[in-house]
Design a protein around this motif. Structure first.
Motif, PDB file in Angstrom:
ATOM      1  N   ASP A   1     -30.145  36.989  34.227  1.00 55.16           N
ATOM      2  CA  ASP A   1     -30.984  35.796  34.114  1.00 55.16           C
ATOM      3  C   ASP A   1     -30.801  35.561  35.511  1.00 55.16           C
ATOM      4  O   ASP A   1     -30.297  37.128  36.231  1.00 55.16           O
ATOM      5  CB  ASP A   1     -29.685  35.505  34.086  1.00 55.16           C
ATOM      6  CG  ASP A   1     -29.488  33.437  34.878  1.00 55.16           C
ATOM      7  OD1 ASP A   1     -30.362  33.334  34.232  1.00 55.16           O
ATOM      8  OD2 ASP A   1     -28.603  33.526  35.328  1.00 55.16           O
ATOM      9  N   SER A   2     -32.043  35.054  35.552  1.00 57.96           N
ATOM     10  CA  SER A   2     -32.895  35.779  37.490  1.00 57.96           C
ATOM     11  C   SER A   2     -32.343  34.472  38.177  1.00 57.96           C
ATOM     12  O   SER A   2     -32.255  33.260  37.793  1.00 57.96           O
ATOM     13  CB  SER A   2     -33.892  35.862  37.424  1.00 57.96           C
ATOM     14  OG  SER A   2     -34.714  35.148  37.162  1.00 57.96           O
TER      15      SER A   2
ATOM     16  N   THR B   1     -29.394  29.753  33.551  1.00 63.62           N
ATOM     17  CA  THR B   1     -27.655  30.065  33.543  1.00 63.62           C
ATOM     18  C   THR B   1     -27.274  29.497  32.799  1.00 63.62           C
ATOM     19  O   THR B   1     -26.635  30.105  31.548  1.00 63.62           O
ATOM     20  CB  THR B   1     -27.615  29.625  34.540  1.00 63.62           C
ATOM     21  OG1 THR B   1     -28.190  30.304  36.043  1.00 63.62           O
ATOM     22  CG2 THR B   1     -26.295  30.850  34.827  1.00 63.62           C
TER      23      THR B   1
ATOM     24  N   ASP C   1     -23.519  33.195  36.467  1.00 60.47           N
ATOM     25  CA  ASP C   1     -22.861  33.631  38.111  1.00 60.47           C
ATOM     26  C   ASP C   1     -21.766  33.635  38.863  1.00 60.47           C
ATOM     27  O   ASP C   1     -20.812  32.733  38.603  1.00 60.47           O
ATOM     28  CB  ASP C   1     -23.257  31.448  38.560  1.00 60.47           C
ATOM     29  CG  ASP C   1     -24.716  31.000  38.022  1.00 60.47           C
ATOM     30  OD1 ASP C   1     -25.770  32.258  37.917  1.00 60.47           O
ATOM     31  OD2 ASP C   1     -25.298  30.350  38.606  1.00 60.47           O
TER      32      ASP C   1
ATOM     33  N   THR D   1     -28.349  29.916  40.846  1.00 68.35           N
ATOM     34  CA  THR D   1     -27.904  31.767  41.086  1.00 68.35           C
ATOM     35  C   THR D   1     -28.545  32.408  42.416  1.00 68.35           C
ATOM     36  O   THR D   1     -29.789  31.963  42.833  1.00 68.35           O
ATOM     37  CB  THR D   1     -28.690  32.549  39.611  1.00 68.35           C
ATOM     38  OG1 THR D   1     -28.019  30.966  38.335  1.00 68.35           O
ATOM     39  CG2 THR D   1     -28.609  33.528  39.109  1.00 68.35           C
TER      40      THR D   1
HETATM   41 MG    MG Z   1     -29.317  30.154  37.855  1.00 66.54          MG
END
Ligand code: MG
Ligand code: GTP
Length: 1128
Positions: free
Chosen positions: A92-93, A33, A58, A69
């Motif tokens: 983003d995971s 992130t 986030d 996250t």
């Molecule tokens: Mg993250």
């Protein structure tokens, strides 16, 4: 979002070749992130000063608080590079194992991924998992080694040490890639070999394969990560810098006058430069030469950090000026060295350039989708591409072309549904004004103000402060102070809408072909939809006009209502989305539950299901605090189910509403969502429901005090077995070997069943192959029904053979002779880890070949009866006798199946009558049988052929006061299995987590203490090279895991945090029914001995929860009872 940049995005979306759909994958906390923040700040969406602190992606409050996250979310970025403009759709995971299903939803709609690895922690368990997921989806990875600053600041490595450390990390990750790749190459080779065998003329000269040469032939160098391949960059996301070696190759080729190509090959690796000769040579360790990477790159960075950390102003200035940078006065004077480093490095080596350059160069565009990936996406389960209808096969071309012309079919894949507050939807928000509009309004306001002033000049001027309040307090004041204020109030206040305060579902999707237009009608294909079935049901086939279609299962027809550009926390309205883009779609919530395929043609197959790595295992029962709010809870749970890819919602027979989640953190998130977003009510949550399995074992050789069970104790053992057998009601025979013989209530059939524990390896094989077992069952069913089995792919058949072979390999010895061939069914749910074998000689049926009955005429009858037996077995394996939990690792052998009486009865009507009289007698003239007696005689005097009459079984001949015969068989079989279990030593099996804990040496002791307290077992402990970190691998029962992560974190002051992943089932060694029988045992455990018996505690807890009878003494010593008050 500023409007002109939205226009830019819309324009970029059309240039498919310059689109990159990528996701960021890594182990938890490796900096995904933060990296995303840096990339986002390069687009001006957030300020560069906030990059790394804001964690823009986030967007949930709990994500910010916990610092992890929890969902994957997408954002579109614009990146100009060498006269070209790129559109990067970045996803983003989460890295936490509990949310690994979110990773699956992300990789499906991407073409490439960035794997982030923490330079200190190196390759971690989730790194392996995400790399595997990327491989399974056929998407190409690039590598970012992040947190290089930690090597300097925390580990205080020298540049040379850092270089060796980095080399090490690369080796580790390449070793992983190697294993994945090798298996893939071998698989491909095997496939081609099969093809060439089938079709020997097709590939001449390529027919002889040697496995080993197969590997050597394939050029796999591009698959490995290496800085000289350009697919690795080194970054410090928190300090905003990053570089690939290309950047330095460019600089140094000018500076030292060595060709860039040469530098590209030698900047990474053991080469050094001979400055005098301007030559690059192989490193000779003995001479103490430094590799180029150390000398030309790392040392510069190190000396910069050194200068800043030591606050050496002079040196800093020198470096800054030699690099030609300009540092703002604010940063230059800042006391925090981090701010200075960030200011200098982010200009010197901007991270976004390094990463996005690599992404644009090395990752494929949507046009580069491979035929292999397309075929894989289109073929569900055991299908082959060739077995699909021709119209369906034709779609492959559309996938490959990714075309935007009107004739191109629209194909969209929805990988998850996510909920947003309806207020946040762009159509519910006031449209922001463009700069021009604002300027115009300002101008108008100014004019009006001037007019007013001019008018007021003639009158008495108002007091200045009265002036202000006069306008403000006047509720009817038609004229507020100016349009500007009006504008402001308009932009702040959302337009009230009907759906206010509600959740709206957006599909997280990607267009694979054609243009998605707002208002377009499209088919929604569920995961079970089959184009073949469609053809069978609809006479005109795919050419039927969509509006005239009869209802087809798993298919709906709907309109694309709203299309959105996903911008992290925001959504932007779009009219259309060209192929190759990631998008959000509104208005699908009634059609799509979690994922679906959308296509403008019904010939499209659904995409293969997502690969979920996590097993949902943590269950809780929820109920509303106020019973009247049940409907809200039910509705809320439905919404939650839709909004989360992995949560499961069950309503049990007991009426409990159960939530199944992947882990504790996931559970917490689901509960928060349920309380605050979806149900908006107070709920009470049960203790986690821990799943168990029931099994049996071989009789123990030693007793509980570790003494061999010898002759002197035999008495006690016999006593105990007798006690066991006392649980068995009269009328059921048990032989000394545990064979149960039981007769149906109408006394027509007798079954003999024995239970045996399966070897551990076999249970494991069964567990691993549950999908395959399902295919086996399907195959047999279709064989039985005489359907065409061509559909089963040859590969699946081969796998079945291999599976059978494996079972045979492990089921050896006299006891298991011929067992595999006799397997009749697997259970529970026809695919579980228990087997039923058929040893009866009268009727043979096996799961491999279907029934081979006595005579073909009677085969049908036997098959039906056989099905009842199998159903009984399925029921028995679904809930065991200990605490109604599913069984595992048990083999039931049906030794005998005596139907002679039943046959006699079916043989002639007279006999039939007699038989029923017999039954009547047997029941002591029970009056209730008289009805049954009548029922059994409708065929009197009838001269129909025998088979026909027996075929009408159940309804008449075989029905008596005990109900249909098939039902009796089911119940009897179930009973038989349960009793067969009860005469064997029964055990509970506990679900186990594996956990990887990374901890520093000084807190190691505490980690062990927590593990020991919770019955964890350490499997392995190793030291991470070059650091003081230990990696501990342990197993821990799920039942003891609640609060484990928190406890570890607290005890180690946050220095260690474990990752729990479900791993396997393990037998709890203690016998839940054990009571001390020998003198030693009495001495050792005391009379009650229940404090030691963990298994019994678990069993009783489950029984209590399920409302089953629990054998417990509540009052132990009545005479000793007294009040607790001291004065009495
Ligand atoms: Mg993250
Ligand atoms: N020293 C250092 N810390 C970093 C760097 N990048 C990220 N961090 C820190 O690492 C922590 C985790 O960063 P995140 O970006 O939230 O990690 P993540 O990979 O997104 O974590 P999950 O989403 O929970 O899997 C934060 O405290 C960051 O400040 C870096 O380059 N150097």
């Amino acid at each position: 979002m500023v409007l002109n940049s939205l226009d830019k995005m819309i324009q970029l979306q059309k240039n498919t070749a310059n689109i990159r759909n990528i996701c960021v994958l890594a182990h938890v906390d490796h900096g995904k992130t933060t990296l995303a923040d840096c990339l986002i700040s390069s687009n001006g969406i957030i300020s560069s000063r906030l990059a790394g602190k804001l964690r823009y992606m986030d967007s949930r409050e709990d994500e910010q608080i916990r610092g992890i996250t929890m969902k994957s979310s997408a954002i579109s970025l614009h990146y100009p590079k060498d006269n070209e403009e790129y559109l990067i759709n970045l996803i983003d995971s989460p890295g936490h194992v509990d949310f690994s299903s979110e990773v699956s939803t992300a990789v499906r709609i991407c073409d490439g991924c960035i794997i982030v690895v923490d330079a200190v922690e190196g390759v971690c368990p989730q790194t392996q998992a995400v790399l595997r997921q990327a491989w399974l989806e056929n998407i190409r990875p690039v590598l970012v080694i992040n947190k290089i600053d930690r090597l300097i600041v925390e580990l205080k490595f020298t540049p040379q040490e850092a270089y060796s450390h980095l080399k090490n990390i690369l080796e580790q990750i390449n070793a992983l890639t190697g294993t994945l790749f090798t298996s893939k190459v071998l698989e491909e080779r095997a496939e081609r070999e099969v093809e060439s065998q089938v079709n020997p003329n097709s590939e001449q000269g390529e027919q002889v394969y040697d496995w080993s040469t197969g590997l050597e032939d394939t050029d796999d160098s591009h698959l490995y990560f290496s800085p000289d391949q350009g697919n690795v960059v080194f970054t410090s996301a928190i300090d905003g810098w990053g570089f690939g070696i290309e950047h330095f190759a460019k600089i140094y080729s000018k500076k030292i006058g060595i060709k860039k190509e040469v530098l590209l090959k030698t900047l990474w690796g053991d080469y050094y430069i001979n400055m005098k000769a301007k030559k690059i040579m192989k490193v000779d360790q003995a001479k103490g030469k430094k590799p180029l990477f150390v000398q030309l790159i790392l040392e510069n960075i190190w000396s910069l950090y050194d200068a800043v950390l030591k606050k050496d102003k002079e040196k800093i200035d020198k470096i800054v000026s030699s690099l030609g940078l300009k540092i703002g006065a604010r940063e230059a004077r800042h006391l925090d060295p981090k701010v200075q480093i960030n200011a200098i490095c982010s200009q010197w080596l901007p991270i976004s350039h390094a990463v996005l350059d690599m992404v644009c160069q090395k990752l494929p565009s949507p046009l580069d989708i491979t035929a292999e990936r397309v075929e894989k996406l289109m073929c569900t389960g055991s299908q082959t591409f060739d077995s699909l209808p021709l119209e369906t096969q034709a779609l492959k071309a559309a996938f490959m072309k990714c075309g935007s012309e009107d004739t191109a079919p629209v194909i969209i894949f929805v990988s998850k549904m996510f909920a947003v507050d309806a207020k946040a939807l762009p159509q519910n928000k006031p449209r922001p004004l463009t700069q021009d509009e604002i300027a115009q309004r300002r101008e108008r306001a100014r004019q009006r103000h001037a007019e007013k002033l001019a008018a007021a000049r003639g009158q008495t001027p108002l007091e200045p402060d009265q002036d202000g309040s006069a306008f403000e307090t006047n509720p009817k004041g038609e004229e507020p102070r100016g349009d500007e204020q009006q504008v402001e109030s308009m932009t702040l206040k959302p337009v009230p809408q009907e759906g206010d305060n509600q959740e709206s579902f957006i599909a997280f999707a990607r267009v694979f072909s054609g243009v998605a237009r707002r208002g377009k009608k499209i088919f929604v294909l569920g995961p079970k939809y089959s184009p073949l079935e469609f053809l069978q049901r609809v006479p005109l086939g795919f050419s039927t006009p969509p509006d005239d279609l009869p209802p087809v299962p798993h298919m709906a027809y709907c309109t694309l209502e709203n299309l959105y550009l996903l911008m992290g926390r925001e959504l932007e309205d779009l009219e259309e989305v060209p192929p190759g883009n990631v998008l959000g779609i509104g208005g699908l919530q009634d059609f799509v539950l979690k994922s679906a395929t959308l296509c403008s043609l019904p010939s499209c197959p659904p995409f293969i299901p997502l690969n979920f790595e996590a097993t949902p295992i943590v269950r809780v029962a929820v109920e509303p605090k106020h019973p009247s709010e049940m409907p809200q809870l039910v509705k809320g749970m439905k919404l939650l189910n839709q909004a989360d890819p992995c949560v499961q919602i069950l309503i049990q027979e007991t009426g409990e509403h159960v939530l199944v989640t992947a882990g504790e953190v996931h559970l917490q998130r689901c509960l928060d969502d349920l309380k605050e977003r979806f149900a908006k009510i107070q709920i009470s949550v049960s203790e986690p429901i821990i799943p168990f399995r029931e099994t049996i074992t071989k009789p123990p050789k030693v007793d509980m005090v570790n003494e061999e069970i010898g002759k002197q104790q035999k008495v006690a053992v016999i006593h105990q077995t007798k006690e066991d057998q006392s649980k068995i009601p009269e009328g059921i025979q048990v032989d000394s070997d545990g064979l149960i013989t039981i007769t149906t209530p109408n006394k027509l059939a007798t079954l003999s069943v024995r239970a045996m524990p399966l070897p551990e390896e076999v249970t494991q094989i069964l567990e691993e192959n549950s999908d395959l077992i399902r295919s086996v069952e399907q195959l047999t069913t279709s064989l039985n029904e005489g359907r065409n089995t061509q559909m089963i792919h040859q590969k699946t058949q081969e796998r079945i053979c291999e599976f059978k072979g494996k079972l045979e390999q492990h089921l050896t010895g006299r006891k298991w002779r011929n067992t595999v061939d006799q397997i009749w069914s697997f259970g529970p749910r026809k695919c579980g880890p228990n087997i039923l074998i058929n040893k009866s000689e009268d009727f043979q049926s096996s799961v491999w070949s279907g029934p081979a009955g006595k005579g073909s005429k009677e085969a049908g009858k036997y098959r039906d009866l056989g099905n009842s037996i199998v159903s009984g077995f399925q029921l028995a394996t679904l809930s065991g006798p200990m605490c109604e939990e599913p069984l595992m690792g048990v083999c039931f052998a049906l030794e005998k199946w005596d139907l002679s009486k039943f046959e006699e009865q079916g043989g002639s009507d007279k006999q039939n009558k007699e038989q029923s009289d017999l039954v009547k007698e047997g029941q002591g003239g029970d009056e209730t049988c008289s009805d049954g007696d009548e029922n059994q005689e409708p065929h009197h005097g009838c001269s129909e052929p025998l088979e026909k009459r027996t075929a009408q079984k159940g309804e008449a001949t075989l029905s008596d006061c005990y109900g249909p015969f098939s039902g009796q068989l089911i119940a009897t079989m179930k009973e038989a299995c349960r009793y067969a279990l009860q005469v064997k030593p029964q055990r509970l099996m506990a679900a186990m987590y594996t956990c990887d804990i990374m901890a520093t040496g000084d807190v190691l002791g505490r980690v062990y203490a927590v593990l020991a307290k919770r019955e964890g077992r350490v499997l392995q402990e190793e030291m991470k090279e070059g650091t003081d970190m230990f990696i501990i691998k342990a197993v821990l029962p799920v039942a003891e895991s609640f609060g484990f992560a928190d406890e570890i974190r607290k005890r180690t002051s946050g220095l260690a945090s474990p990752q729990l992943v479900f791993s396997h089932w393990e037998i709890i060694p203690s016998d839940p029914f054990w009571v001390p029988t020998t003198e030693e045992e009495y001495l050792h455990f005391g009379e009650k001995a229940d404090s030691e018996n963990q298994a019994r505690k678990y069993m009783n807890a489950v029984r209590k929860r399920k409302g089953l009878y629990v054998e417990e003494k509540i009052v132990e010593h009545a005479e000793k009872q007294r009040t607790l008050s001291k004065n009495k």
